[in-house]
Design an enzyme around this catalytic site. Structure first.
Site, PDB file in Angstrom:
ATOM      1  N   MET A 124       0.582  11.561  -1.233  1.00  0.00           N
ATOM      2  CA  MET A 124      -0.061  12.770  -0.691  1.00  0.00           C
ATOM      3  C   MET A 124       0.567  14.000  -1.318  1.00  0.00           C
ATOM      4  O   MET A 124       1.783  14.062  -1.502  1.00  0.00           O
ATOM      5  CB  MET A 124       0.102  12.832   0.830  1.00  0.00           C
ATOM      6  CG  MET A 124      -0.343  11.594   1.571  1.00  0.00           C
ATOM      7  SD  MET A 124      -0.117  11.780   3.367  1.00  0.00           S
ATOM      8  CE  MET A 124      -0.363  10.087   3.905  1.00  0.00           C
TER       9      MET A 124
ATOM     10  N   ASP B 182      -8.145   1.050   6.251  1.00  0.00           N
ATOM     11  CA  ASP B 182      -6.817   1.651   6.368  1.00  0.00           C
ATOM     12  C   ASP B 182      -6.815   2.654   7.507  1.00  0.00           C
ATOM     13  O   ASP B 182      -7.567   3.626   7.491  1.00  0.00           O
ATOM     14  CB  ASP B 182      -6.480   2.355   5.042  1.00  0.00           C
ATOM     15  CG  ASP B 182      -5.145   3.082   5.073  1.00  0.00           C
ATOM     16  OD1 ASP B 182      -4.360   2.891   6.017  1.00  0.00           O
ATOM     17  OD2 ASP B 182      -4.886   3.861   4.128  1.00  0.00           O
TER      18      ASP B 182
ATOM     19  N   HIS C  18      -2.621   4.641  -3.089  1.00  0.00           N
ATOM     20  CA  HIS C  18      -3.684   5.384  -2.411  1.00  0.00           C
ATOM     21  C   HIS C  18      -3.436   6.867  -2.646  1.00  0.00           C
ATOM     22  O   HIS C  18      -2.557   7.474  -2.038  1.00  0.00           O
ATOM     23  CB  HIS C  18      -3.675   5.034  -0.924  1.00  0.00           C
ATOM     24  CG  HIS C  18      -4.711   5.740  -0.126  1.00  0.00           C
ATOM     25  ND1 HIS C  18      -4.695   5.740   1.256  1.00  0.00           N
ATOM     26  CD2 HIS C  18      -5.791   6.486  -0.482  1.00  0.00           C
ATOM     27  CE1 HIS C  18      -5.725   6.445   1.700  1.00  0.00           C
ATOM     28  NE2 HIS C  18      -6.395   6.912   0.666  1.00  0.00           N
TER      29      HIS C  18
ATOM     30  N   ASP D  47       1.123   5.257  -0.073  1.00  0.00           N
ATOM     31  CA  ASP D  47       0.375   6.481   0.226  1.00  0.00           C
ATOM     32  C   ASP D  47       0.990   7.661  -0.509  1.00  0.00           C
ATOM     33  O   ASP D  47       2.100   8.098  -0.199  1.00  0.00           O
ATOM     34  CB  ASP D  47       0.379   6.747   1.732  1.00  0.00           C
ATOM     35  CG  ASP D  47      -0.437   5.730   2.499  1.00  0.00           C
ATOM     36  OD1 ASP D  47      -1.643   5.629   2.233  1.00  0.00           O
ATOM     37  OD2 ASP D  47       0.123   5.032   3.356  1.00  0.00           O
TER      38      ASP D  47
ATOM     39  N   HIS E  10       0.862  -1.182   0.000  1.00  0.00           N
ATOM     40  CA  HIS E  10       0.000   0.000   0.000  1.00  0.00           C
ATOM     41  C   HIS E  10       0.898   1.231   0.000  1.00  0.00           C
ATOM     42  O   HIS E  10       1.694   1.436   0.926  1.00  0.00           O
ATOM     43  CB  HIS E  10      -0.887  -0.027   1.243  1.00  0.00           C
ATOM     44  CG  HIS E  10      -1.906   1.063   1.309  1.00  0.00           C
ATOM     45  ND1 HIS E  10      -3.132   0.981   0.687  1.00  0.00           N
ATOM     46  CD2 HIS E  10      -1.878   2.267   1.938  1.00  0.00           C
ATOM     47  CE1 HIS E  10      -3.827   2.090   0.929  1.00  0.00           C
ATOM     48  NE2 HIS E  10      -3.078   2.886   1.681  1.00  0.00           N
TER      49      HIS E  10
END
Length: 245
Positions: free
Chosen positions: A59, A193, A88, A57, A55
């Site tokens: 941002m 999550d 994500h 992330d 996963h």
């Protein structure tokens, strides 16, 4: 070997589990919880210890008040592993990042429903670039916001913390969303999550989640990653799949 996701067919009822289903359990460590200066080593370590996917992330400092990794880091990481990358995307303009994430080696592009007013166009764009599609909801967003999209995506992510930072406390009040999704969509991959670990996994598994993201619980210095991943999987097998083995 590249990890492929397969959807299963049905829900069922057994006395020893909650929202029982036959969806495959998948454990995806969040690399944000690891040592980012050694991201390739961290990725290979958790895969060797039983992780099903990674996963990632992403941002942008706008959609959430933090900046993490982006396409260059994902592209560099891809050279070290063929493991499935669930990206994500906590970004304010997700469409702009579809092509760069695909080119970097992303396998799934998970966007936030709150970040776009044209979700179907975004889904089509993601498919065009050969990636699977996930849609995420923040804690303050109801699942009705994504109900019309379920037939068009591969996975729904229910955030169990506010997106933006790792290490937050799990929000059990999000479990009714998971239960409602599982009841309405037996074969749907449902990911959770935020704050998942040995002390909280049973709540998520019993509610019907089958894709489990774990960061701090897997990567903290005192953790045994293999043992944590195995514990998370056993909980989903027992409380979600109704297995006793």
């Amino acid at each position: 070997e590249l990890f492929f996701f397969f959807s299963s067919a049905c829900c069922f009822t057994r006395p020893n589990c909650g929202m029982c289903h036959s969806c495959l359990c998948k454990i995806g460590p969040s690399l944000l919880g690891g040592d980012l200066s050694r991201i390739a080593d961290e990725a290979k370590k958790v895969v060797e210890m039983g992780a099903d996917y990674l996963h990632l992330d992403v941002m942008d400092g706008h959609f959430v008040p933090n900046i993490t990794i982006g396409p260059p880091v994902i592209k560099a990481l891809r050279k070290h592993t063929k493991t499935f990358f669930d990206c994500h995307m906590m970004v304010s303009d997700p469409a702009k990042w579809v092509e760069p994430i695909a080119d970097a080696g992303g396998d799934q592009f998970t966007f936030h429903i709150e970040s776009t007013d044209k979700p179907m166009e975004l889904i089509a764009l993601i498919r065009k670039h050969g990636m699977k599609v996930g849609v995420a909801v923040k804690p303050g967003t109801g699942i009705e916001a994504v109900e019309s999209l379920v037939a068009h995506v591969d996975m729904v992510l229910v955030m169990t913390v506010e997106p933006g930072f790792g290490g937050q406390a799990f929000m059990p009040a999000m479990m009714p969303k998971v239960r409602a999704l599982r009841a309405a969509h037996p074969a749907l991959d449902i990911e959770v999550d935020g704050g998942l670990g040995p002390d909280t996994i049973d709540l998520a598994a019993e509610a019907g989640a089958n894709m489990i993201v774990a960061g701090s619980a897997v990567f903290k210095p005192s953790a045994d990653p293999a043992a944590v991943i195995a514990l998370l999987r056993r909980s989903v097998h027992r409380l979600g799949n109704g297995r006793t083995d």
